[in-house]
Design an enzyme around this catalytic site. Structure first.
Site, short mmCIF file in Angstrom:
data_model
loop_
_atom_site.label_atom_id
_atom_site.label_comp_id
_atom_site.label_asym_id
_atom_site.label_seq_id
_atom_site.Cartn_x
_atom_site.Cartn_y
_atom_site.Cartn_z
N GLY A 46 0.77 -1.25 0.00
CA GLY A 46 0.00 0.00 0.00
C GLY A 46 0.80 1.29 0.00
O GLY A 46 0.28 2.34 -0.38
N ASP A 105 -4.61 1.43 11.03
CA ASP A 105 -6.01 1.10 11.26
C ASP A 105 -6.13 0.54 12.69
O ASP A 105 -6.18 1.30 13.64
CB ASP A 105 -6.42 0.09 10.18
CG ASP A 105 -7.90 -0.22 10.15
OD1 ASP A 105 -8.70 0.71 10.27
OD2 ASP A 105 -8.25 -1.40 10.02
P1 IMP Z 1 -3.75 -2.50 10.81
O1 IMP Z 1 -2.77 -3.57 11.14
O2 IMP Z 1 -5.15 -2.87 11.21
O3 IMP Z 1 -3.35 -1.14 11.35
O4 IMP Z 1 -3.86 -2.45 9.26
C1 IMP Z 1 -3.00 -1.78 8.46
C2 IMP Z 1 -3.18 -2.22 7.04
O5 IMP Z 1 -4.52 -2.58 6.73
C3 IMP Z 1 -2.86 -1.07 6.13
O6 IMP Z 1 -1.49 -1.04 5.84
C4 IMP Z 1 -3.70 -1.38 4.92
O7 IMP Z 1 -2.98 -2.24 4.06
C5 IMP Z 1 -4.89 -2.13 5.46
N1 IMP Z 1 -6.04 -1.22 5.56
C6 IMP Z 1 -6.53 -0.62 6.66
N2 IMP Z 1 -7.57 0.17 6.37
C7 IMP Z 1 -7.74 0.09 5.03
C8 IMP Z 1 -8.65 0.73 4.10
O8 IMP Z 1 -9.50 1.55 4.45
N3 IMP Z 1 -8.47 0.38 2.79
C9 IMP Z 1 -7.54 -0.50 2.36
N4 IMP Z 1 -6.67 -1.09 3.18
C10 IMP Z 1 -6.77 -0.80 4.52
#
Ligand code: IMP
Length: 179
Positions: A46, A105
């Protein structure tokens, strides 16, 4: 899931992203002004567009490396387990490291990556995320620099996907299902 019809509503324009990156780079340049051993680590996949714009705007001597950690499959749910799918090519011991994330996230990915990279004894480890969704946080972690704080919406574009699509949109948009 990916077959549900949806439209993408623009949330952050390409122009606003570029202006924010300029601001961020002003601060980041100051932080790393005295170093010639900076490694910018992009979290795949991403961050690939963000890191490309960031290092060009930063305009200082950097090395670029990539790490791929899994947290999402092709769904919109975060999984708790973070696995390293592709590790760095280079060693970071004694180096200054800037980790570049697309979105924080739940925080699982960034906190796992920070722990992993700190165990390799960098001189300094800083983090930047283009987007932050603080209302979704499950692990208390905050990037040192944040592009934009956004509400709990599923977003795409500027490198960020929904089921591997839409990474090539020049802006950040939110997914709105139409069924
Ligand atoms: P976390 O481990 O939950 O903080 O997730 C982080 C990863 O989830 C990010 O690097 C994104 O690849 C993916 N992610 C989180 N939110 C979104 C979104 O709204 N759209 C697409 N990918 C997301």
């Amino acid at each position: 899931m990916a077959e549900r019809p949806y439209v993408i509503d623009e949330m952050i324009s390409a122009k606003a992203i570029a202006a924010r990156i300029e601001e961020l780079c002003h601060d980041i340049r100051q932080e790393f002004a005295s170093t010639d051993k900076l490694v910018v680590v992009g979290l795949l996949r991403g961050s690939f567009v963000f890191i490309a714009d960031l290092v060009r705007e930063l305009d200082v001597a950097v090395e670029v490396d990539f790490l791929e950690a899994s947290s999402y499959g092709d769904t919109m749910e975060s999984s708790r387990e973070v696995r390293i799918l592709k590790d760095l090519r280079g060693a970071i011991e004694g180096r200054d490291v800037l980790v570049v994330e697309d979105i924080v996230d739940t925080g699982f990915t960034l906190s796992h990556v920070i722990k992993l990279l700190n165990s390799r004894k960098p001189e300094r480890l800083k983090t930047i995320a283009l987007l932050d969704k603080p209302s979704r946080r499950e692990v208390p972690v905050k990037a040192d620099w944040i592009g934009f704080e956004i509400p709990d919406e599923f977003v795409v574009g500027y490198g960020i996907d929904f089921a591997q699509r839409n990474r090539n949109l020049p802006f950040i948009g939110k997914v709105r299902f139409t069924d």
